[in-house]
Structure formats: structure tokens, C-alpha cells
Design a protein around this motif. Structure first.
Motif, PDB file in Angstrom:
ATOM      1  N   ARG A  69      -1.521   3.699 -13.344  1.00 49.26           N
ATOM      2  CA  ARG A  69      -1.062   1.774 -13.670  1.00 49.26           C
ATOM      3  C   ARG A  69       0.390   1.451 -13.733  1.00 49.26           C
ATOM      4  O   ARG A  69       1.123   1.086 -13.583  1.00 49.26           O
ATOM      5  CB  ARG A  69      -1.986   1.260 -15.125  1.00 49.26           C
ATOM      6  CG  ARG A  69      -1.881  -0.127 -14.964  1.00 49.26           C
ATOM      7  CD  ARG A  69      -2.661  -0.318 -16.511  1.00 49.26           C
ATOM      8  NE  ARG A  69      -2.195   0.691 -17.248  1.00 49.26           N
ATOM      9  CZ  ARG A  69      -3.053   0.731 -19.127  1.00 49.26           C
ATOM     10  NH1 ARG A  69      -4.066  -0.457 -18.476  1.00 49.26           N
ATOM     11  NH2 ARG A  69      -2.735   1.247 -19.854  1.00 49.26           N
TER      12      ARG A  69
ATOM     13  N   ASN B 226       2.069   0.907 -10.460  1.00 54.26           N
ATOM     14  CA  ASN B 226       1.435  -0.107  -9.325  1.00 54.26           C
ATOM     15  C   ASN B 226       0.676   1.106  -8.363  1.00 54.26           C
ATOM     16  O   ASN B 226       1.302   0.553  -7.204  1.00 54.26           O
ATOM     17  CB  ASN B 226       1.698  -1.063  -9.296  1.00 54.26           C
ATOM     18  CG  ASN B 226       2.031  -1.893 -10.370  1.00 54.26           C
ATOM     19  OD1 ASN B 226       1.507  -1.179 -11.716  1.00 54.26           O
ATOM     20  ND2 ASN B 226       2.751  -2.678 -10.678  1.00 54.26           N
ATOM     21  N   ARG B 227       0.492   2.324  -8.604  1.00 56.63           N
ATOM     22  CA  ARG B 227       0.067   2.751  -7.220  1.00 56.63           C
ATOM     23  C   ARG B 227      -1.515   3.839  -7.092  1.00 56.63           C
ATOM     24  O   ARG B 227      -1.844   4.036  -8.799  1.00 56.63           O
ATOM     25  CB  ARG B 227       1.322   3.844  -6.946  1.00 56.63           C
ATOM     26  CG  ARG B 227       1.809   4.874  -8.168  1.00 56.63           C
ATOM     27  CD  ARG B 227       2.446   5.916  -8.302  1.00 56.63           C
ATOM     28  NE  ARG B 227       3.118   6.837  -9.105  1.00 56.63           N
ATOM     29  CZ  ARG B 227       3.056   8.148  -9.290  1.00 56.63           C
ATOM     30  NH1 ARG B 227       4.427   8.245  -7.837  1.00 56.63           N
ATOM     31  NH2 ARG B 227       3.420   8.773  -9.859  1.00 56.63           N
TER      32      ARG B 227
ATOM     33  N   THR C  83       0.798   1.389  -2.835  1.00 54.17           N
ATOM     34  CA  THR C  83       1.221   1.068  -4.049  1.00 54.17           C
ATOM     35  C   THR C  83       1.302  -0.715  -4.008  1.00 54.17           C
ATOM     36  O   THR C  83       1.230  -1.218  -2.306  1.00 54.17           O
ATOM     37  CB  THR C  83       3.004   1.165  -3.787  1.00 54.17           C
ATOM     38  OG1 THR C  83       3.058   3.074  -3.365  1.00 54.17           O
ATOM     39  CG2 THR C  83       3.577   0.304  -5.186  1.00 54.17           C
TER      40      THR C  83
ATOM     41  N   SER D 196       1.289  -4.278  -5.755  1.00 52.57           N
ATOM     42  CA  SER D 196       2.321  -5.508  -6.308  1.00 52.57           C
ATOM     43  C   SER D 196       1.450  -6.084  -7.565  1.00 52.57           C
ATOM     44  O   SER D 196       2.443  -5.805  -7.944  1.00 52.57           O
ATOM     45  CB  SER D 196       2.354  -6.780  -5.237  1.00 52.57           C
ATOM     46  OG  SER D 196       1.023  -7.562  -5.629  1.00 52.57           O
ATOM     47  N   ASN D 197       0.364  -5.586  -7.868  1.00 49.39           N
ATOM     48  CA  ASN D 197      -0.150  -5.090  -9.347  1.00 49.39           C
ATOM     49  C   ASN D 197      -0.507  -4.150  -9.590  1.00 49.39           C
ATOM     50  O   ASN D 197      -1.229  -3.404  -9.110  1.00 49.39           O
ATOM     51  CB  ASN D 197      -0.773  -6.857  -9.013  1.00 49.39           C
ATOM     52  CG  ASN D 197      -0.351  -8.591  -9.252  1.00 49.39           C
ATOM     53  OD1 ASN D 197       0.588  -8.459 -10.516  1.00 49.39           O
ATOM     54  ND2 ASN D 197      -0.538  -8.952  -8.078  1.00 49.39           N
ATOM     55  N   SER D 198      -0.854  -3.840 -10.875  1.00 53.98           N
ATOM     56  CA  SER D 198      -1.163  -2.756 -11.147  1.00 53.98           C
ATOM     57  C   SER D 198      -2.679  -3.048 -11.087  1.00 53.98           C
ATOM     58  O   SER D 198      -3.775  -3.661 -12.018  1.00 53.98           O
ATOM     59  CB  SER D 198      -1.391  -2.795 -13.071  1.00 53.98           C
ATOM     60  OG  SER D 198       0.216  -2.908 -13.413  1.00 53.98           O
TER      61      SER D 198
ATOM     62  N   ILE E  73      -8.044  -4.186  -9.198  1.00 56.17           N
ATOM     63  CA  ILE E  73      -6.524  -5.025  -9.514  1.00 56.17           C
ATOM     64  C   ILE E  73      -7.003  -6.446 -10.082  1.00 56.17           C
ATOM     65  O   ILE E  73      -7.690  -7.340 -10.037  1.00 56.17           O
ATOM     66  CB  ILE E  73      -6.023  -5.765  -8.440  1.00 56.17           C
ATOM     67  CG1 ILE E  73      -5.564  -3.957  -7.309  1.00 56.17           C
ATOM     68  CG2 ILE E  73      -4.220  -5.432  -8.624  1.00 56.17           C
ATOM     69  CD1 ILE E  73      -5.063  -4.625  -5.982  1.00 56.17           C
TER      70      ILE E  73
END
Length: 446
Positions: A228, A231-232, A246, A248-250, A266
Motif C-alpha cells: 500500500r 501502490n504496487r 504499479t 495510481s491509487n493504493s 482499490i
């Protein structure tokens, strides 16, 4: 000349009479047209009223049929649940009794074993009597529910007093439940007991600055971790780590769908994404109306958690919703059409079916539970954040014990447990800089 004038007057009078006659005919035809229009409107209105009455009657008939079916279903389900609960209780009692006698025969004195055998006979008599009563009850019958509507509509009259008929029929069960001869006490005492322990397998170091909120074991000793913090999605295999995707959001949680496909939640996008870990690509995205956090799959169904709304959605593998219900706790696992959840706030471990029916609850013993995994035999593994220990809970939530505590390993900052279906390996990880793998060892005693 006079005759011509008279004839002209007569012709003019005839023309006037004919004109009046045509006007009278035109007036009559106009009235006829108006009358026909009125009759047409009246017929259409009568048809509309009859159609409305038919629809109303069909709605009433549908409601009655549904209520009768629901009533029969609920009665049957209640009987089956009560029978199942009673059967499970007797099964557990017999297993406990057999284990106690085995322990006394092995470690106790002959006198202790004699008195245990004598006291067990009364219990066995009660259970045997209960089994005989169970065989005679109608709880072991099935209901063949069918609805028959008369296709000739003979029951339909002008007043629509009735419209067809609905019949609920019952047929004997096809279940064969023979009254076999009860085994002797010596046969009953040969039941085996299984002792489960966790044997340390390996410890591997995690990449720096990783914050694991979800993990899933795959085949070929692979696992994926949700980071988290960065973000990956990360792949681990034999001590090597590789970034897969990866975002753009956690992301928050992950589960295995197939050998090379996983599903991630997500929350800020209110979405579940499907990722091919070989290609490192998002292959599908399913959106929901609320923030989704935890997700799990048992190979047949997908479960998605919405802790902010205390909801859980059961979907097919494409993400199409099948059922939605309220659940206690925000962390859960789906195995064999059962959902096991942990409520850190209430110190509870709960088991639901995929329709939201609570099957059992194990309260108060495991304090602040935050991770859950289930093995092939329905033993439940839970991490206690307060006690810094891993507990094992027996099937049906009948008992628990500590299998790993803080004296065996540094477990203070772990929160994720996962176990690949049909596997005997338990992966333990969290915000710590390392993860642990334990092998589930089963020992049978007689």
C-alpha cells in the motif's frame, strides 16, 4: 309557356326535397359514425378494465404462491438446520469422549478407565436414542414444491372470482438412511484424534519501505504481496521479488483467481481489478457503488468486503453480483461456500454461508483478531494482535488453542495470514520487514 314555368317550379321543388333527403341521410350517417366511435371506445375501455383485473388477479396469485413457497422453504430449512446442529453436537461429543477414553487408556489407571467407561455408557445410550428418534423425524425428508396453473382458464369468469389454482405437493424423500446396528463400545473407542502444530519453514526478508496489507499464495512456491505504501503489487518466489503492476491509487487486498490471475481491491476507485501476473497487465476492472477493501476467492465464487457499509457481496468469477448481506468484521476468507470473518472490535471469529446465514461464532477468547486463514479440514488460523499469537480454532468453532506465540517468533506487527487452497503452508506477514512460512503438521493418535 305556362307549362314550362310550371315544370320548372316542380323540378325546383323536387331538387329541394332531394337535397333535404340527402341532408337527412348525411345527418343519420354522422350520428351512426359517432355512435360507432362511442362503441369502439366503450369496447376498448372494457378490454382495459378486464386486462387490469386479470393483471391484478395474477399479481395476487403470484403473491400467494410466493408466500406458500417461502413458508414451506423456511419450515424445511429450520428443521434441517436444527437437525444439522443436533447432529454436529453429538458428533463432537462422541469425538471428545473417544479422545478422553484414549487418553485414559494410555495414561490413566485401570480404575480411572473403568469408571470412565461406565459413565460413558449412559451418554452413549442417550445419543443412540437420539439417533433413533432422528431417523423417524420428518426432518430427513425433502419437499418437492411445484406450482400448477390450469391452462384452460376454466376457473375464469366475468367477475374473476378465481384464476387457476396453485398446489403445493410433498413427496417422500429419496434419502436412504438405514437403521444400521450400533457399533460396540470397543469400536467407538477406536476413533482417532488429530493434533495440529505449526512447524517453522522459512523466513524471508521483505523489500524496504513495504507496507503489506494483503497477500495471496500461488502455485510453484510463489506469492503476491500488496504494498500500500508504494501502490504496487509484488511477486515473491524463492527469495526474489519483482514488481508486477504499479497503480495510481493504493491497492489494499489480493486473492488468487487462477494460476496466473489475481484480483485486487482499490478502495478509492471503488473497484476490483484483475491482473495477469505474467504479462503484468490489468485485464479487467469491475466497479462498485462503495469503497471495497478485502477480497477472496475459492475457485467458484468471489467475495468482496465493504467495511464502511458493513456489507459483503458474493459474485461470480466475472464480478457479477449474486448476493449481498451484512457481515461482522472487515477481514474474511472464502472457502468451500463458507465465509470466515474476524471482528477486531468485538473479539469474535464468525462463520457464515454464502447467503449470509451465520453458522457459528467463537467469541472473547482470541483478543483483537486481525488475520484469518482456513485449511483443508476447516481448521481456522487467527492472529491475535493483543496476545501476539496465532490461534487455531477447531471446525464449527468448538475449541481453540495457541499454536505460535511471541516466545516462538516475533509476531508483534503481523496482520496477514494466507493459505493456498489444498495447501499445508501458512504464510504470515504484515508491516514487518520479514515474513514467515509455517508448515501445518498433523499427528494422529489412537
Amino acid at each position: 309557356m305556362l307549362n314550362i314555368v310550371l315544370r320548372l317550379k316542380k323540378v325546383g321543388a323536387d331538387l329541394k326535397n332531394l337535397t333535404q333527403e340527402f341532408q337527412a341521410i348525411e345527418s343519420f350517417l354522422s350520428k351512426m359514425k359517432s355512435s360507432i366511435d362511442d362503441q369502439r371506445k366503450q369496447c376498448l375501455e372494457e378490454i382495459r378494465q378486464v386486462r387490469s383485473q386479470v393483471n391484478t388477479h395474477l399479481d395476487t396469485l403470484e403473491t400467494i404462491i410466493k408466500e406458500e413457497i417461502t413458508t414451506n422453504y423456511e419450515n424445511l430449512k429450520s428443521k434441517l438446520e436444527a437437525t444439522t446442529k443436533h447432529t454436529c453436537h453429538n458428533t463432537i461429543a462422541l469425538q471428545d469422549m473417544a479422545k478422553e477414553l484414549d487418553d485414559l487408556q494410555r495414561d490413566g489407571t485401570e480404575k480411572q478407565f473403568f469408571f470412565a467407561v461406565r459413565s460413558s455408557k449412559e451418554i452413549l445410550k442417550k445419543i443412540s436414542k437420539s439417533l433413533d428418534e432422528l431417523r423417524e423425524t420428518d426432518a430427513l425428508s425433502t419437499k418437492d414444491i411445484s406450482v400448477n396453473v390450469d391452462p384452460t382458464l376454466n376457473a375464469f369468469d366475468n367477475k374473476i372470482v378465481s384464476f387457476g389454482k396453485a398446489v403445493i405437493k410433498s413427496t417422500p424423500s429419496v434419502m436412504n438412511y438405514p437403521k444400521s446396528v450400533s457399533p460396540t463400545f470397543a469400536q467407538r473407542s477406536q476413533r482417532s484424534a488429530v493434533t495440529i502444530s505449526l512447524e517453522f519453514g522459512e523466513r524471508f526478508k521483505l523489500p524496504s519501505n513495504i507496507d503489506v496489507t494483503g497477500c495471496a499464495q500461488l502455485t510453484n512456491e510463489k506469492c503476491v504481496l500488496v504494498d500500500r505504501h508504494q501502490n504496487r503489487l509484488v511477486l515473491h518466489q524463492r527469495g526474489n521479488f519483482k514488481d508486477i503492476v504499479t497503480f495510481s491509487n493504493s491497492p489494499y487486498d489480493v486473492c488468487s483467481l487462477e494460476d496466473n490471475t489475481v484480483a485486487l481491491t482499490i478502495p478509492n476507485e471503488k473497484a476490483v481489478v484483475y491482473v495477469d501476473i505474467v504479462l503484468g497487465q490489468i485485464i479487467q476492472t469491475v466497479y462498485f457503488p462503495y469503497k471495497c477493501y478485502n477480497v477472496d476467492c475459492d475457485g467458484k465464487l468471489l467475495a468482496i468486503g465493504f467495511p464502511g457499509n458493513e456489507k459483503l457481496i458474493v459474485a461470480d468469477l466475472e464480478g457479477k453480483q449474486i448476493n449481498c448481506f451484512t457481515i461482522r468484521g472487515k477481514e474474511f476468507i472464502l472457502r468451500n461456500d463458507e465465509i470466515y470473518s474476524v471482528s477486531e472490535r468485538d473479539d469474535e471469529i464468525l462463520c457464515y454461508d454464502v447467503f449470509g446465514k451465520r453458522k457459528w461464532t467463537y467469541p472473547d477468547i482470541v483478543q483483537r483478531p486481525v488475520g484469518v486463514a482456513v485449511d483443508q479440514r476447516k481448521y481456522v488460523y487467527v492472529f491475535s494482535k493483543l496476545n501476539e499469537a496465532i490461534y487455531i480454532i477447531s471446525p464449527y468453532g468448538s475449541s481453540s488453542r495457541v499454536v505460535i506465540d511471541k516466545e516462538d517468533a516475533a509476531l508483534s506487527d503481523f496482520s496477514c495470514l494466507c493459505m493456498y487452497p489444498d495447501s499445508d503452508q501458512l504464510l504470515v506477514c504484515g508491516s514487518s520487514n520479514h515474513a514467515l512460512v509455517y508448515n501445518v503438521e498433523r499427528k494422529r493418535t489412537w
